[in-house]
Design a protein around this motif. Structure first.
Motif: not given
Length: 126
Positions: A58-60, A11-14, A17-19
């Motif tokens: 599934g990120g950090p 989905i484009g990483g951090q 998620v921030d959005k």
């Protein structure tokens, strides 16, 4: 079809998620069913949710590093989470996923996983 790797990467990483978090808490802060169980200042709630979703997708392992094991149900026992509030939270999340331009099939996969989590969080039927 989902691409190999994690939802976080797909989905484009951090940034994605921030959005999602920014949009989610904009809606939570206005939702009449959710306002009673959230603090007036949503900054810390949003910070924790950001850590959680980063890890959940599934990120950090940011949540684990900051807060330990999620133990979501236990951490939320002090709040009355009813089926109506579960639905309200999912409504806000659905809008957030749309506003963050999360594409299919990831949007549906995320919403399905979060729906299961939200159902698990219900702790009162009132």
């Amino acid at each position: 079809m989902l691409k190999p790797g994690t939802i976080y990467e797909a989905i484009g990483g951090q940034e994605a998620v921030d959005k999602i978090i920014d949009s989610l808490y904009k809606h939570i802060g206005k939702h009449p069913k959710l306002i009673p169980i959230f603090p007036d200042d949503l900054e810390e709630s949003a910070r924790k949710q950001r850590l959680f979703l980063t890890q959940f997708f599934g990120g950090p392992n940011l949540y684990f590093q900051d807060r330990g094991h999620p133990m979501l149900k236990r951490r939320h026992m002090e709040f009355e989470i009813t089926p109506d509030r579960k639905d309200a939270w999912l409504e806000c999340m659905n809008k957030a996923l749309e506003e963050a331009n999360i594409e299919e099939p990831y949007r549906s996969a995320i919403f399905e996983r979060l729906t299961m989590t939200a159902v698990h969080m219900i702790n009162t039927e009132a």
